[in-house]
Design an enzyme around this catalytic site. Structure first.
Site, short mmCIF file in Angstrom:
data_model
loop_
_atom_site.label_atom_id
_atom_site.label_comp_id
_atom_site.label_asym_id
_atom_site.label_seq_id
_atom_site.Cartn_x
_atom_site.Cartn_y
_atom_site.Cartn_z
N GLU A 17 -9.25 13.08 -4.64
CA GLU A 17 -10.39 12.45 -3.95
C GLU A 17 -11.70 13.20 -4.12
OE1 GLU A 17 -10.17 9.50 -3.11
OE2 GLU A 17 -7.99 9.23 -2.97
N ASP A 68 -0.41 10.53 6.30
CA ASP A 68 -1.32 9.56 6.92
C ASP A 68 -2.05 10.18 8.11
OD1 ASP A 68 -0.80 7.46 5.14
OD2 ASP A 68 0.96 6.82 6.28
N GLY A 77 -10.61 0.60 -0.54
CA GLY A 77 -10.08 0.27 -1.86
C GLY A 77 -8.89 1.16 -2.16
N MET A 78 -8.07 0.71 -3.10
CA MET A 78 -6.93 1.50 -3.55
C MET A 78 -6.85 1.35 -5.07
SD MET A 78 -4.41 3.51 -2.92
CE MET A 78 -3.48 4.18 -4.30
N GLU A 79 -6.77 2.51 -5.72
CA GLU A 79 -6.94 2.57 -7.18
C GLU A 79 -5.69 2.17 -7.95
OE1 GLU A 79 -6.81 5.05 -4.95
OE2 GLU A 79 -5.97 6.90 -5.80
N ASN A 80 -4.98 1.14 -7.54
CA ASN A 80 -3.78 0.73 -8.26
C ASN A 80 -4.15 0.47 -9.72
OD1 ASN A 80 -3.07 -0.92 -5.23
ND2 ASN A 80 -2.06 0.91 -5.95
N HIS A 121 -11.07 6.79 -10.26
CA HIS A 121 -9.69 7.26 -10.14
C HIS A 121 -8.87 6.97 -11.41
CE1 HIS A 121 -9.09 8.85 -6.14
NE2 HIS A 121 -9.50 7.77 -5.51
N TYR A 129 -12.21 14.48 0.56
CA TYR A 129 -13.22 13.71 -0.18
C TYR A 129 -14.53 14.49 -0.28
CZ TYR A 129 -10.37 9.47 0.45
OH TYR A 129 -9.36 8.53 0.42
N HIS A 136 -15.85 4.17 -7.15
CA HIS A 136 -14.89 5.18 -6.72
C HIS A 136 -13.48 4.85 -7.25
CE1 HIS A 136 -13.12 8.10 -3.81
NE2 HIS A 136 -12.11 7.26 -3.85
N GLU A 137 -13.02 3.65 -7.00
CA GLU A 137 -11.66 3.29 -7.43
C GLU A 137 -11.55 3.32 -8.95
OE1 GLU A 137 -9.88 3.59 -5.04
OE2 GLU A 137 -11.25 3.12 -3.41
N GLN A 163 0.90 -1.17 0.00
CA GLN A 163 0.00 0.00 0.00
C GLN A 163 0.93 1.21 0.00
OE1 GLN A 163 -3.23 0.98 -0.36
NE2 GLN A 163 -2.32 3.00 -0.11
N CYS A 164 1.15 1.79 -1.18
CA CYS A 164 2.18 2.83 -1.31
C CYS A 164 1.68 4.25 -1.08
CB CYS A 164 2.84 2.74 -2.68
SG CYS A 164 3.94 1.30 -2.81
N GLN A 165 0.42 4.52 -1.37
CA GLN A 165 -0.05 5.89 -1.16
C GLN A 165 -0.04 6.21 0.33
OE1 GLN A 165 -4.08 6.78 -2.44
NE2 GLN A 165 -3.59 8.88 -2.93
N MET A 209 -9.43 0.62 8.46
CA MET A 209 -9.37 1.71 9.44
C MET A 209 -10.69 2.44 9.60
SD MET A 209 -5.57 3.28 9.04
CE MET A 209 -5.56 3.48 7.27
N LYS A 210 -11.46 2.52 8.51
CA LYS A 210 -12.76 3.19 8.58
C LYS A 210 -13.65 2.57 9.65
CE LYS A 210 -16.82 4.19 5.79
NZ LYS A 210 -17.56 3.92 4.55
N1 BES Z 1 -6.77 6.41 -2.71
C1 BES Z 1 -7.70 6.12 -1.70
C2 BES Z 1 -7.10 5.37 -0.53
C3 BES Z 1 -5.92 6.06 0.12
C4 BES Z 1 -5.88 7.43 0.27
C5 BES Z 1 -4.87 5.31 0.57
C6 BES Z 1 -4.77 8.04 0.86
C7 BES Z 1 -3.78 5.91 1.15
C8 BES Z 1 -3.72 7.29 1.30
C9 BES Z 1 -8.89 5.33 -2.23
O1 BES Z 1 -9.28 5.72 -3.51
C10 BES Z 1 -10.07 5.65 -1.35
O2 BES Z 1 -10.43 6.80 -1.31
N2 BES Z 1 -10.66 4.66 -0.71
C11 BES Z 1 -11.84 4.84 0.10
C12 BES Z 1 -13.05 4.48 -0.74
C13 BES Z 1 -14.27 5.29 -0.51
C14 BES Z 1 -14.10 6.78 -0.51
C15 BES Z 1 -15.34 4.90 -1.52
C16 BES Z 1 -11.73 3.95 1.30
O3 BES Z 1 -10.71 3.26 1.43
O4 BES Z 1 -12.61 3.90 2.13
ZN ZN Z 2 -10.16 7.63 -3.56
#
Ligand code: BES
Ligand code: ZN
Length: 593
Positions: free
Chosen positions: A310, A367, A261-264, A291, A375, A287-288, A127-129, A545-546
């Site tokens: 975002e 982070d 999710g992560m938009e790799n 991206h 968002y 969402h992904e 998970q690089c972002q 984490m959410k």
């Molecule tokens: N790119 C993000 C996840 C992210 C952001 C990882 C910043 C690390 C640093 C991804 O697109 C995202 O926003 N995921 C959300 C989805 C939701 C908004 C639909 C998530 O993980 O909950």
């Molecule tokens: Zn996103």
């Protein structure tokens, strides 16, 4: 000049144009070991600074001649890691760095077999972002720099590697008992979109350009849940133009994946909590996927412009939802986002500078700055711009925006200059200054109402006065309706009200994590102890984490909850991703005050 507070990238220095990776995935030592070749087109010379963190650099050579190059590693900075400084000789086409990662690389999580669905084989994912690519590869770890890549990844026999790239086949590895997987990413991407996962994986085809990967035990469920992905792609293409990345594949990760999710690129990474069995959580896939345009084609130049990624993507996700499910469903999604936005504004009450869209993050870990603000506040700014010019004109604007900035990384200031050029006076008309540079949410932010939403929030408010929704309402509700209802209930509730909800709606037994977590949080802050066991189950399994954040916060309400939280964290914490562990530790530390 340095252009990114989170990278030692200097825009006067040569830029990496391509990357060749040759890596051995060593599950015993929990390291990636091998070589990274950085290529320069045109050939480059002079000082080159690279980001690294926790990497052991063994040797640097000029790729063409094999001549060894001296290098210098700077001091270890807490957020940034160590700068690696080299001096490229005249006309250098490429340099090859022999290196290995550290077992506690922030960008990787190494899982024991027991942490997987199958329980037999280990698993690895990246998970690089935002700034963890430097814990995998020495690179210019700023999204201002884009590069394509090729990779050879050697893994133990029986495991499969996937990357954010096109698969180029696999074959026997260099030593018995290994297999080598090859990848090629032709398009230039920012470093934060490098991605790798290795595990016991299978795939199912969803459409000619899409398949889903997962562990064998979940791949069928995953294929059912995401069966409609082609409709999402087609809808997104109408919004933004053709999908430019050839394939759109999905990977369902083990439970500890810390995000939704992560938009790799070419391989979206997803949490298994989306497998609700009712296709109700595909908005995360929308969402992904979105991206692929906003984020992966047009990227934020640094984490200070994260809202460009975002905010646009949340707005796009809701446009896709509206096209597929209609106005009412869309209004509900905005209402869910509104609650998340309010929660984040509250959390950052003492750090209002993090509630701006255009942030200043010198010395701040991205982070730690993460919240729903870029968002949801960002999406509302995009909606305000759209409302001000009308949908047809805004559609044209988006197409022009994509054409102008595709495959580049831009700042808020560049976005504003482009908007001013397309629609002179528009920024002033929506008071973009307030959106971008002032804390909180502007008073005239667009609001999203609908008859169904009003009905649900009305019932939620009346619930506090003892009124109960009737069977007709409850039966008509889908997942999002119920979620909005739970989010809007007054809190704390009395115990009788909790018991009514729990038995009437069977909440504690739910498998849909959105509903379950909204309920468990409400129940905990209301002191409804019957949910504790279920909270324990969830926190022991899920690492997103959410969900961890609201539950650990809610457990902080009383001494018994705090004791339970500490106990659960002691048991489950070692299985969480490093980021999640740090976030939960922060919450537990906050209990004492
Ligand atoms: N790119 C993000 C996840 C992210 C952001 C990882 C910043 C690390 C640093 C991804 O697109 C995202 O926003 N995921 C959300 C989805 C939701 C908004 C639909 C998530 O993980 O909950
Ligand atoms: Zn996103």
């Amino acid at each position: 000049m340095r252009t990114d507070p989170h990278s030692c990238f200097d825009d006067q220095q040569p830029r990496i144009s391509r990357l060749h990776l040759r890596l051995l995935v060593d599950f015993d030592q929990r390291i990636l070991a091998g070589e990274a070749t950085l290529l320069f087109t045109p050939p480059a010379a002079g000082v080159l600074d690279l980001d690294t963190r926790g990497l052991a650099i063994h040797q640097v050579r000029v790729s063409a001649t094999g001549a060894e190059l001296p290098f210098e590693l700077g001091p270890d900075e807490p957020i940034l890691g160590r700068r690696l400084r080299l001096e490229l000789p005249a006309a250098t086409h490429g340099i090859t760095l022999a290196y290995e990662t550290s077992p506690d690389a922030a960008g990787l999580q190494w899982l024991e077999p027991a942490q997987t669905e199958g329980g037999r084989r280990p698993f690895l994912f990246s998970q690089c972002q935002a700034i963890h690519a430097r814990t995998l590869v020495p690179c210019q770890d700023s999204p201002a720099v884009r590069f394509g890549y090729d990779a050879e990844v050697v893994v133990p026999e029986g495991l499969t590697a996937v990357m954010s790239a096109g698969p180029m086949g696999d074959g026997p590895g260099p030593v018995p008992g290994t297999r080598a997987f090859h990848f090629r990413m032709p398009q230039p991407i920012p470093s934060y979109l490098l991605a790798l996962a290795v595990g016991e994986l299978e795939s199912r085809e969803l459409s000619p350009r899409s398949r889903v990967w997962a562990e064998p035990a979940v791949v069928e469920r995953a294929a059912w849940e995401f069966a409609e992905v082609e409709t999402l792609i087609a809808t997104a293409e109408q919004l933004f133009g053709p999908y430019d990345w050839e394939r759109y594949d999905l990977l369902v990760l083990p439970w500890s994946f810390p995000y939704g999710g992560m938009e790799n690129p070419r391989m979206t990474f997803l949490t298994p909590t989306l497998l609700a069995g009712d296709r109700s959580l595909v908005d995360v896939v929308a969402h992904e996927l979105a991206h692929s345009w906003t984020g992966n084609l047009v990227s934020n130049a640094t984490a200070e412009h994260f809202w460009l990624n975002e905010g646009f993507t949340v707005w796009a996700e809701r446009r896709i939802l509206r096209a597929l499910q209609g106005e009412e469903a869309c209004a509900l999604a905005w209402a869910v986002g509104q609650k998340e936005l309010e929660e984040s504004l509250e959390r950052f009450r003492d750090r209002p500078e993090l509630t701006l869209l255009r942030t200043r993050l010198d010395g701040v870990d991205p982070d730690d700055a993460f919240s729903s603000i870029p968002y949801e506040k960002g999406a509302r700014l995009v909606a305000a711009l759209e409302r001000a010019v009308g949908e047809p004109a805004f559609h044209g604007f988006l197409q022009a925006y994509m054409r102008r900035f595709r495959f580049s990384s831009i700042t808020t200031e560049q976005f504003c200059a482009f908007t001013e050029e397309q629609f002179p006076g528009l920024l002033a008309r929506v008071d973009a200054e307030a959106w971008l540079h002032q804390p909180g949410l502007p008073a005239d932010a667009p609001d999203f109402r609908s008859p169904r939403l009003d009905r649900i929030t009305g019932l939620a408010a009346a619930f506090g006065q003892g009124a109960r929704p009737g069977a007709a309402d409850l039966e008509a509700w889908g997942v999002t309706e119920l979620l909005v209802f739970l989010q809007n209930l007054p809190r704390p509730l009395d115990l009788e009200a909790c018991a009514w909800l729990d038995s009437g709606l069977q909440l504690t037994g739910r498998g849909n994590c959105e509903i379950l977590v909204a309920w468990l949080e409400l129940a905990l802050v209301s002191g409804y102890g019957a949910v504790r066991e279920r909270v324990g189950e969830l926190l022991s399994r899920v690492g997103r984490m959410k969900y961890l954040r609201p539950l650990y916060l809610a457990l902080g309400r009383d001494a018994a909850g705090r004791a339970l939280a500490r106990d659960l964290f002691r048991q489950a914490g070692p299985g969480y991703h490093g980021l999640a562990r740090r976030a939960v530790q922060g919450i537990l530390d906050g209990y004492e005050q």
